[in-house]
Design an enzyme around this catalytic site. Structure first.
Site, mmCIF file in Angstrom:
data_model
loop_
_atom_site.group_PDB
_atom_site.id
_atom_site.type_symbol
_atom_site.label_atom_id
_atom_site.label_comp_id
_atom_site.label_asym_id
_atom_site.label_seq_id
_atom_site.Cartn_x
_atom_site.Cartn_y
_atom_site.Cartn_z
ATOM 1 N N ASN A 1 41.512 -3.433 130.346
ATOM 2 C CA ASN A 1 42.786 -2.720 130.525
ATOM 3 C C ASN A 1 42.810 -1.439 129.721
ATOM 4 O O ASN A 1 42.177 -1.343 128.668
ATOM 5 C CB ASN A 1 43.968 -3.556 129.995
ATOM 6 C CG ASN A 1 44.141 -4.864 130.720
ATOM 7 O OD1 ASN A 1 43.857 -4.969 131.914
ATOM 8 N ND2 ASN A 1 44.619 -5.866 130.000
ATOM 9 N N ASP B 1 45.322 0.266 127.371
ATOM 10 C CA ASP B 1 46.553 -0.077 126.640
ATOM 11 C C ASP B 1 47.399 1.168 126.403
ATOM 12 O O ASP B 1 46.879 2.222 125.989
ATOM 13 C CB ASP B 1 46.209 -0.711 125.283
ATOM 14 C CG ASP B 1 45.593 -2.099 125.424
ATOM 15 O OD1 ASP B 1 45.522 -2.611 126.556
ATOM 16 O OD2 ASP B 1 45.203 -2.661 124.384
ATOM 17 N N LYS C 1 41.698 -8.244 127.162
ATOM 18 C CA LYS C 1 41.135 -9.314 126.324
ATOM 19 C C LYS C 1 39.621 -9.450 126.519
ATOM 20 O O LYS C 1 38.876 -9.643 125.559
ATOM 21 C CB LYS C 1 41.841 -10.633 126.616
ATOM 22 C CG LYS C 1 43.306 -10.599 126.201
ATOM 23 C CD LYS C 1 43.989 -11.923 126.333
ATOM 24 C CE LYS C 1 45.501 -11.778 126.189
ATOM 25 N NZ LYS C 1 45.933 -11.155 124.927
ATOM 26 N N ALA D 1 37.372 -7.110 127.619
ATOM 27 C CA ALA D 1 36.655 -5.959 127.060
ATOM 28 C C ALA D 1 36.736 -5.962 125.532
ATOM 29 O O ALA D 1 35.751 -5.654 124.850
ATOM 30 C CB ALA D 1 37.239 -4.667 127.624
ATOM 31 N N ASN D 2 37.899 -6.319 124.996
ATOM 32 C CA ASN D 2 38.025 -6.369 123.524
ATOM 33 C C ASN D 2 37.022 -7.366 122.941
ATOM 34 O O ASN D 2 36.369 -7.100 121.931
ATOM 35 C CB ASN D 2 39.430 -6.798 123.106
ATOM 36 C CG ASN D 2 40.501 -5.790 123.490
ATOM 37 O OD1 ASN D 2 40.200 -4.641 123.817
ATOM 38 N ND2 ASN D 2 41.756 -6.223 123.472
ATOM 39 N N GLU E 1 42.854 -13.540 131.945
ATOM 40 C CA GLU E 1 43.451 -12.357 132.588
ATOM 41 C C GLU E 1 42.748 -12.035 133.909
ATOM 42 O O GLU E 1 42.923 -10.938 134.447
ATOM 43 C CB GLU E 1 43.422 -11.154 131.640
ATOM 44 C CG GLU E 1 44.472 -11.276 130.535
ATOM 45 C CD GLU E 1 44.591 -10.042 129.642
ATOM 46 O OE1 GLU E 1 45.673 -9.823 129.089
ATOM 47 O OE2 GLU E 1 43.594 -9.306 129.484
ATOM 48 N N LEU F 1 46.445 -19.279 113.941
ATOM 49 C CA LEU F 1 47.826 -19.240 113.446
ATOM 50 C C LEU F 1 48.151 -17.928 112.725
ATOM 51 O O LEU F 1 49.040 -17.895 111.869
ATOM 52 C CB LEU F 1 48.068 -20.427 112.506
ATOM 53 C CG LEU F 1 47.876 -21.820 113.122
ATOM 54 C CD1 LEU F 1 47.914 -22.894 112.039
ATOM 55 C CD2 LEU F 1 48.946 -22.089 114.180
ATOM 56 N N THR G 1 47.597 -6.706 117.375
ATOM 57 C CA THR G 1 46.973 -6.686 118.707
ATOM 58 C C THR G 1 45.455 -6.825 118.588
ATOM 59 O O THR G 1 44.826 -6.116 117.808
ATOM 60 C CB THR G 1 47.291 -5.351 119.434
ATOM 61 O OG1 THR G 1 48.692 -5.132 119.395
ATOM 62 C CG2 THR G 1 46.797 -5.393 120.874
ATOM 63 N N ALA G 2 44.900 -7.746 119.362
ATOM 64 C CA ALA G 2 43.444 -7.949 119.462
ATOM 65 C C ALA G 2 42.828 -8.674 118.260
ATOM 66 O O ALA G 2 41.602 -8.805 118.199
ATOM 67 C CB ALA G 2 42.688 -6.650 119.728
ATOM 68 N N ALA G 3 43.657 -9.175 117.339
ATOM 69 C CA ALA G 3 43.081 -9.944 116.229
ATOM 70 C C ALA G 3 42.380 -11.197 116.776
ATOM 71 O O ALA G 3 41.287 -11.564 116.339
ATOM 72 C CB ALA G 3 44.158 -10.334 115.230
ATOM 73 N N GLY G 4 43.022 -11.840 117.751
ATOM 74 C CA GLY G 4 42.403 -13.016 118.368
ATOM 75 C C GLY G 4 41.127 -12.655 119.112
ATOM 76 O O GLY G 4 40.164 -13.433 119.154
ATOM 77 N N ASP G 5 41.107 -11.464 119.691
ATOM 78 C CA ASP G 5 39.890 -11.017 120.406
ATOM 79 C C ASP G 5 38.750 -10.764 119.414
ATOM 80 O O ASP G 5 37.592 -11.091 119.686
ATOM 81 C CB ASP G 5 40.181 -9.749 121.210
ATOM 82 C CG ASP G 5 41.254 -9.974 122.264
ATOM 83 O OD1 ASP G 5 41.361 -11.113 122.766
ATOM 84 O OD2 ASP G 5 41.986 -9.019 122.585
HETATM 85 O O1 RIB Z 1 44.615 -9.299 123.257
HETATM 86 C C1 RIB Z 1 45.095 -7.969 123.296
HETATM 87 C C2 RIB Z 1 44.979 -7.422 124.687
HETATM 88 O O2 RIB Z 1 45.844 -8.126 125.550
HETATM 89 C C3 RIB Z 1 45.371 -5.972 124.837
HETATM 90 O O3 RIB Z 1 44.299 -5.098 124.578
HETATM 91 C C4 RIB Z 1 45.931 -5.910 126.249
HETATM 92 O O4 RIB Z 1 45.180 -5.114 127.095
HETATM 93 C C5 RIB Z 1 46.008 -7.362 126.728
HETATM 94 O O5 RIB Z 1 44.950 -7.674 127.548
#
Ligand code: RIB
Length: 306
Positions: free
Chosen positions: A11, A13, A40, A42-43, A138, A219, A246-250
């Site tokens: 995506n 963002d 998610k 690509a991250n 996704e 968590l 954002t993207a910490a889980g990724d």
């Molecule tokens: O996990 C974060 C991501 O969730 C964002 O980069 C967004 O594009 C969504 O996919």
């Protein structure tokens, strides 16, 4: 070294910084929109590559400027994009990210080409070269399931990050060797409220569908709980200044996959994943926040020194 294969979303963002999340009916003024690569899938691919992994991605982009720019970002990060197709019939995925002062965020994804990623897109994958498959939700469930079944048949370790929360079928969850929901996803999937470590463990126990499966409930600032054949335990987070979660889980999933594909023991891979997730919250945006192996190792050394 075996490859990490990511089958997932890509995506662009669009980040809006606000002092609070909008209430129903409210119009708000934000500063300039910040546009950064995300998604998610690509991250997680970029996170694994920055951790030194050899990474291939399967996904779809639209034939548009966002698509070209996202492909360039993946190449720049050293992700192999030979199996990322340009879809003539759908636009590149876009995510609207509302980032509130105080660090709450809300994400809305217009999936576009991501929802056209098909099982046939997996046909060119050389499974013998793959050590770890990393999938999220996704893209269509059918494609996620097919990727997991082909990976398992080839003896590949399967990590499913069941994000976003969209009612993943139980048979897909059961195909994963490692499940990595966050608190919301674990609560939704298990049908149990999570409000502390004990309730996170209860949800993880309910989600765990076989002896071989590991369930990790992420968590955030509270760390994670891990349930596996040895039981359930809580691992704390590494304290860091929070800028954007954002993207910490990724970052966590990508680092875990990269270390496992490199042959690390599970507990060691988990330490790296925790540190990668911590570093990702210290920087604004998805892919700009994903740390390198050197940064993760430096944080682990600092944390060990107290
Ligand atoms: O996990 C974060 C991501 O969730 C964002 O980069 C967004 O594009 C969504 O996919």
């Amino acid at each position: 070294m075996h490859h990490v294969l990511v089958v997932g979303s890509i995506n662009m963002d669009q980040i809006f910084r606000l002092d609070h999340l909008p209430r129903p009916g409210e119009t708000m003024l934000a500063g300039d929109v910040i546009t950064v690569p995300g998604g998610k899938g690509a991250n997680q691919a970029v996170a694994a590559a920055r951790m030194g992994g050899r990474v291939q991605m399967v996904g779809r982009l639209g034939a548009d400027p966002f698509g070209r720019s996202l492909r360039a970002a993946l190449i720049e990060a050293d992700v192999n994009v030979a199996h990322v197709r340009e879809d003539e019939t759908a636009a590149t995925g876009v995510a609207l990210i509302l980032l509130a002062e105080g660090r709450d965020n809300s994400i809305i994804v217009a999936s576009g080409a991501n929802m056209r990623v098909a099982s046939a897109d997996l046909d060119a994958v050389d499974w013998a070269a793959v050590g770890v498959l990393l999938v999220q939700l996704e893209i269509p469930f059918a494609t996620v399931g097919e990727a997991m079944r082909r990976a398992r048949a080839a003896g590949v370790t399967v990590i499913l990050d069941p994000a976003p929360s969209r009612g993943c079928p139980a048979d897909l969850l059961a195909l994963a060797d490692i499940l990595t929901p966050n608190e919301t996803e674990a609560s939704d999937l298990a049908g149990l409220p999570i409000n502390d470590i004990a309730s996170a463990m209860a949800a993880a126990r309910r989600l765990r569908s076989s002896d071989r499966q590991r369930v990790i409930v992420k968590l955030g600032g509270q760390g994670l709980v891990l349930c596996d054949a040895d039981g359930c335990r809580h691992l704390p987070a590494i304290p860091v200044p929070v800028v954007d979660t954002t993207a910490a889980g990724d970052a966590f999933c990508g680092a875990l996959a990269a270390r496992l594909a490199a042959g690390a023991a599970f507990d060691d891979a988990l330490r790296y994943a925790i540190a990668a997730g911590a570093l990702a919250v210290t920087v604004l945006g998805a892919q700009p926040s994903l740390p390198t192996l050197a940064a993760v190792e430096a944080l682990l050394r600092r944390a060990a020194a107290g």
